[in-house]
Write a protein that holds these residues in place. Structure first.
Motif, PDB file in Angstrom:
ATOM      1  N   VAL A 162      28.489  27.921 -54.630  1.00 41.42           N
ATOM      2  CA  VAL A 162      27.625  28.494 -53.617  1.00 41.42           C
ATOM      3  C   VAL A 162      27.123  27.379 -52.718  1.00 41.42           C
ATOM      4  CG1 VAL A 162      25.481  29.720 -53.197  1.00 41.42           C
ATOM      5  CG2 VAL A 162      26.932  30.386 -55.101  1.00 41.42           C
ATOM      6  N   ALA A 163      27.225  27.590 -51.423  1.00 38.21           N
ATOM      7  CA  ALA A 163      26.721  26.638 -50.438  1.00 38.21           C
ATOM      8  C   ALA A 163      25.640  27.318 -49.618  1.00 38.21           C
ATOM      9  CB  ALA A 163      27.852  26.155 -49.527  1.00 38.21           C
ATOM     10  N   ALA A 164      24.571  26.587 -49.384  1.00 34.88           N
ATOM     11  CA  ALA A 164      23.472  27.141 -48.597  1.00 34.88           C
ATOM     12  C   ALA A 164      23.766  26.994 -47.117  1.00 34.88           C
ATOM     13  CB  ALA A 164      22.165  26.434 -48.947  1.00 34.88           C
ATOM     14  N   GLU A 184      29.074  26.025 -45.687  1.00 35.74           N
ATOM     15  CA  GLU A 184      27.747  25.898 -45.083  1.00 35.74           C
ATOM     16  C   GLU A 184      27.815  26.198 -43.587  1.00 35.74           C
ATOM     17  OE1 GLU A 184      26.398  21.984 -45.878  1.00 35.74           O
ATOM     18  OE2 GLU A 184      25.839  22.393 -47.965  1.00 35.74           O
ATOM     19  N   GLN A 185      28.857  25.682 -42.935  1.00 38.56           N
ATOM     20  CA  GLN A 185      28.979  25.892 -41.495  1.00 38.56           C
ATOM     21  C   GLN A 185      29.316  27.344 -41.167  1.00 38.56           C
ATOM     22  OE1 GLN A 185      31.898  22.864 -40.996  1.00 38.56           O
ATOM     23  NE2 GLN A 185      30.421  21.283 -40.439  1.00 38.56           N
ATOM     24  N   VAL A 186      30.138  27.977 -42.007  1.00 43.17           N
ATOM     25  CA  VAL A 186      30.453  29.388 -41.790  1.00 43.17           C
ATOM     26  C   VAL A 186      29.184  30.222 -41.921  1.00 43.17           C
ATOM     27  CG1 VAL A 186      31.670  31.376 -42.739  1.00 43.17           C
ATOM     28  CG2 VAL A 186      32.860  29.207 -42.472  1.00 43.17           C
ATOM     29  N   LYS A 187      28.410  29.988 -42.969  1.00 45.06           N
ATOM     30  CA  LYS A 187      27.195  30.771 -43.179  1.00 45.06           C
ATOM     31  C   LYS A 187      26.162  30.505 -42.089  1.00 45.06           C
ATOM     32  CE  LYS A 187      25.756  30.964 -47.467  1.00 45.06           C
ATOM     33  NZ  LYS A 187      25.427  30.541 -48.846  1.00 45.06           N
ATOM     34  N   LEU A 238      24.514  33.333 -39.537  1.00 44.53           N
ATOM     35  CA  LEU A 238      23.084  33.481 -39.267  1.00 44.53           C
ATOM     36  C   LEU A 238      22.774  33.293 -37.786  1.00 44.53           C
ATOM     37  CD1 LEU A 238      21.511  31.612 -42.324  1.00 44.53           C
ATOM     38  CD2 LEU A 238      21.543  34.067 -41.889  1.00 44.53           C
ATOM     39  N   SER A 239      23.489  32.385 -37.137  1.00 45.76           N
ATOM     40  CA  SER A 239      23.267  32.167 -35.709  1.00 45.76           C
ATOM     41  C   SER A 239      23.647  33.408 -34.904  1.00 45.76           C
ATOM     42  CB  SER A 239      24.085  30.965 -35.223  1.00 45.76           C
ATOM     43  OG  SER A 239      23.725  29.788 -35.921  1.00 45.76           O
ATOM     44  N   LEU A 240      24.787  34.001 -35.256  1.00 43.93           N
ATOM     45  CA  LEU A 240      25.200  35.220 -34.568  1.00 43.93           C
ATOM     46  C   LEU A 240      24.238  36.369 -34.843  1.00 43.93           C
ATOM     47  CD1 LEU A 240      29.049  35.057 -35.156  1.00 43.93           C
ATOM     48  CD2 LEU A 240      27.869  34.798 -32.973  1.00 43.93           C
ATOM     49  N   LEU A 241      23.721  36.419 -36.069  1.00 47.32           N
ATOM     50  CA  LEU A 241      22.776  37.470 -36.392  1.00 47.32           C
ATOM     51  C   LEU A 241      21.475  37.302 -35.604  1.00 47.32           C
ATOM     52  CD1 LEU A 241      22.196  39.925 -38.214  1.00 47.32           C
ATOM     53  CD2 LEU A 241      21.087  38.336 -39.767  1.00 47.32           C
ATOM     54  N   LEU A 242      21.005  36.064 -35.485  1.00 49.04           N
ATOM     55  CA  LEU A 242      19.793  35.812 -34.706  1.00 49.04           C
ATOM     56  C   LEU A 242      20.006  36.206 -33.249  1.00 49.04           C
ATOM     57  CD1 LEU A 242      16.937  34.659 -34.556  1.00 49.04           C
ATOM     58  CD2 LEU A 242      17.941  32.391 -34.190  1.00 49.04           C
ATOM     59  N   ASP A 243      21.165  35.889 -32.720  1.00 48.67           N
ATOM     60  CA  ASP A 243      21.477  36.285 -31.351  1.00 48.67           C
ATOM     61  C   ASP A 243      21.561  37.812 -31.231  1.00 48.67           C
ATOM     62  OD1 ASP A 243      22.386  35.476 -28.591  1.00 48.67           O
ATOM     63  OD2 ASP A 243      24.132  36.619 -29.220  1.00 48.67           O
ATOM     64  N   ALA A 244      22.124  38.454 -32.251  1.00 49.43           N
ATOM     65  CA  ALA A 244      22.221  39.911 -32.238  1.00 49.43           C
ATOM     66  C   ALA A 244      20.845  40.556 -32.281  1.00 49.43           C
ATOM     67  CB  ALA A 244      23.062  40.390 -33.421  1.00 49.43           C
ATOM     68  N   TYR A 245      19.930  39.959 -33.021  1.00 49.43           N
ATOM     69  CA  TYR A 245      18.553  40.476 -33.050  1.00 49.43           C
ATOM     70  C   TYR A 245      17.939  40.435 -31.662  1.00 49.43           C
ATOM     71  CZ  TYR A 245      13.507  39.851 -33.404  1.00 49.43           C
ATOM     72  OH  TYR A 245      12.153  39.895 -33.193  1.00 49.43           O
ATOM     73  N   LEU A 295      22.683  36.910 -47.305  1.00 51.81           N
ATOM     74  CA  LEU A 295      23.514  35.742 -47.046  1.00 51.81           C
ATOM     75  C   LEU A 295      23.037  34.499 -47.776  1.00 51.81           C
ATOM     76  CD1 LEU A 295      24.033  36.202 -43.218  1.00 51.81           C
ATOM     77  CD2 LEU A 295      25.699  36.612 -45.014  1.00 51.81           C
ATOM     78  N   ALA A 296      21.904  34.604 -48.464  1.00 51.05           N
ATOM     79  CA  ALA A 296      21.356  33.416 -49.127  1.00 51.05           C
ATOM     80  C   ALA A 296      22.343  32.846 -50.144  1.00 51.05           C
ATOM     81  CB  ALA A 296      20.036  33.775 -49.805  1.00 51.05           C
TER      82      ALA A 296
END
Length: 668
Positions: free
Chosen positions: A392-394, A501-504, A508-515, A548-549
């Motif tokens: 698991v990678a954060a 880590e970079q994929v996750k 999260l970046s795309l999700l923040l933009d989607a929000y 996603l954690a």
């Protein structure tokens, strides 16, 4: 009119009832946002509040409800003479539907008067009706952006200006804004979130005795609403009188320098944005003191105010958990309590009840510790790890994603992403068959004008003669929201910790933009022998960040299963929300190692997706000196943009998707 469930009879929602009571005492606090799971009596409690509020006075026949006692109040229906009758009426609870048009909210030209009599008359909207009352928005997080903008303007200025279709009207609109929402269905825009003075988290009670009492009361109400309401009428009257007294007393509450300094120190210590938190906390503390029958501020008043006013103002981005560290709050407040003032009638105010809750009625079986549990107690337990979980990678901190757009012009829900025909936006033309949507008045009149002589219109005082065929609908172009579906390879070939880590982080970046753009985002991962829907389509960043954690990696590469699961999600979402256009992003090195003819099945699955006309991007994560070029082959079968990428970085992924989709939009 149907009998409303009594406000005093609500059980197990003490924070919510207290917050609603405080904003009723001082509407300048700014309203209440109630966040909670389904079935927690949010709507029932809000609707019951209006019934216990003291009545308001207004001029008879005034549609804008100006205050007769305010010499500066001006109504478009005025001016009113000195002898104009003044009446008392109940406080209005106006419900704003999430799909309402802006004409319905702000008001518009009264079409029947204009077309029949040739008279320009203004038809007030919901904001006019809500003046000096309550404006309630259920599922406020789903409110369209154009309505959010209208609410922000009205909340900031206290007035509504309408300039359209030959109408020019301005009127007062001061209301208590109350919103309810389920966080799992998406978040609220930060600008609107800040306009809510107080916020509370509600959840179903866990104590069996309390749950039994909730069910008992609800069953009794459903069996005989009139008798149930009559049994609580006395408590309702007492609460109404106490609220009226508190509304008068709050004007005399003294906010001295010590109280203001304490509030400022607390707001600074919790690092809230701006000074609105200080103002709201001060007003809430004063309202709480008045509710308790006092004219001086105590430590408990400040504590209650901070607990209700600060949690939603501490969030720096949507991934931050709401809530307040109450132990730290107690440390900041200290242990010293000022001596009671001469006007203090006891810890519970004039009635000496000692309770903040306005719902202490007959047969109230709430446990003594029921009020005021903190939101931290209601946090969901983490999701269990699947069997055979790999490394698991954060994820790192989400970066600001660049704009994602889908080619062409859609007709989806209003948002902030791709070009679309929407109910709101720039008027670019008109259409016939105006059975719904915004009326294009000039086009309607132009279509009817050549036929007036034959129809006998515009003669002898008659108005414009219209037929349904004359009606025209305004064609407007704005922006829509989309569904971004990420299909991510989490197999052994992608198991390098840095790469995951970079994929996750990119997800999260795309999700923040989607929000920010009011989109939905979904995530499918494939590893071992199957594909898993890690994140169903959602706009909730709270749910997404928890899911996603922990994203394990390792095992074989079932590429076909990942594409098939993605296709299944897209089919289901097309049935559920056919107007929302999707974009598929496949993050893979192109390998397929699970099952017989794994690569062939993957290519056939890709070709099937391509046949649907889906917009897609393949991000090639193959590294090393010797490359097989399998991701490029996959992109060919998928008819997707193929982008070799040495490492999957958050910036790289978002830039790749932006470049691919933007070039397609330009070509379209």
């Amino acid at each position: 009119m149907p009998t409303q469930y009594p406000f005093c009879a609500v059980v197990g929602s003490d924070d919510m009832t207290l917050a609603l009571t405080l904003v009723a005492i001082d509407p300048l606090i700014g309203g209440v946002l109630v966040r909670g799971e389904k079935g927690t009596a949010k709507t029932t409690t809000v609707r019951g509040l209006a019934d216990v509020l003291p009545p308001v006075r207004a001029y008879r026949g005034d549609r804008f409800s100006v205050d007769p006692g305010d010499p500066s109040a001006v109504s478009p229906d005025g001016p009113f003479e000195a002898g104009t009758p003044v009446v008392e009426r109940p406080v209005r609870l106006v419900e704003l539907p999430v799909g309402a048009s802006d004409d319905r909210v702000t008001g518009s030209l009264k079409l029947d008067s204009a077309l029949r009599d040739g008279v320009v008359e203004f038809e007030p909207g919901l904001l006019a009706r809500a003046h000096r009352g309550l404006l309630y928005v259920d599922e406020v997080n789903l409110l369209h952006d154009h309505l959010v903008d209208l609410l922000l303007d009205a909340a900031a200025t206290g007035r509504v200006s309408v300039e359209r279709d030959g109408v020019s009207v301005e009127h007062a609109s001061r209301f208590v804004l109350i919103g309810t929402m389920n966080p799992e269905e998406g978040e609220l825009r930060p600008q609107l979130l800040d306009r809510f003075g107080l916020t509370v988290e509600v959840s179903a009670p866990r104590e069996p005795a309390l749950r039994v009492e909730v069910v008992r009361r609800r069953l009794a109400f459903d069996a005989d609403p009139a008798s149930f309401a009559a049994a609580w009428a006395g408590e309702q009257d007492l609460l109404r009188a106490r609220l009226g007294s508190a509304q008068e007393l709050v004007r005399d509450v003294v906010l001295d320098d010590d109280a203001l300094t304490t509030i400022a120190e607390i707001c600074a210590a919790f690092d809230v944005d701006g000074l609105r938190a200080d103002l709201v906390t001060a007003r809430t503390a004063a309202a709480h003191a008045a509710w308790q029958g006092r004219t001086h501020i105590t430590r408990e008043d400040v504590r209650v105010a901070a607990r209700l006013a600060l949690p939603h103002r501490r969030r720096r981005n949507p991934f931050d958990e709401p809530g307040l560290d109450e132990d730290r709050l107690d440390d900041l407040l200290g242990d010293d309590e000022p001596d009671p003032g001469p006007d203090d009638d006891g810890p519970g105010g004039p009635d000496g009840s000692g309770s903040d809750s306005p719902q202490d009625g007959p047969e109230d079986h709430r446990p003594a510790d029921a009020p005021g549990h903190s939101p931290e107690q209601d946090e969901q337990q983490p999701q269990p790890q699947p069997a055979g979980a790999g490394s698991v990678a954060a994820a790192g901190d989400p970066a600001r994603a660049r704009l994602l757009v889908v080619r062409g012009t859609g007709e989806g829900q209003s948002g902030r992403r791709s070009r679309a025909r929407t109910p709101q936006g720039r008027v670019v033309g008109k259409r016939p068959e105006a059975t719904s949507g915004r009326l294009h008045l000039p086009g309607t009149i132009a279509a009817a004008a050549p036929h007036q002589q034959s129809r006998g219109g515009l003669v002898d005082g008659r108005g414009l003669a219209l037929t349904p065929s004359d009606l025209r609908r305004a064609e407007t172009v704005g922006q829509e929201s989309n569904l971004v579906l990420l299909c991510v390879d989490a197999s052994g070939s992608m198991a390098a910790r840095r790469r995951m880590e970079q994929v996750k982080t990119a997800v999260l970046s795309l999700l923040l933009d989607a929000y920010r753009r009011r989109d939905k985002v979904a995530l499918v991962t494939f590893r071992q022998h199957t594909a898993e829907v890690v994140l169903p389509p959602t706009g909730s960043v709270d749910v997404a960040s928890r899911r996603l954690a922990e994203l394990p990696a390792g095992g074989r590469t079932p590429l076909a299963e990942g594409l098939e699961r993605s296709a299944e999600i897209l089919r289901r979402e097309a049935l559920r929300d056919p107007s929302r256009r999707p974009l598929l992003v496949v993050v893979t090195d192109g390998r397929a190692t699970s099952g017989a003819d794994a690569l062939g099945r993957a290519h056939r699955s890709a070709a099937h997706l391509a046949a649907t006309g889906l917009d897609s991007v393949v991000v090639d994560c193959e590294t090393g000196r010797f490359r097989l070029g399998l991701a490029a082959q996959l992109a060919g079968h998928l008819r997707a943009e193929h982008v070799p990428l040495g490492e999957v970085t958050a910036d790289g992924l978002t830039d790749v998707v932006h470049a691919a989709t933007a070039s397609r939009e330009g070509a379209a």
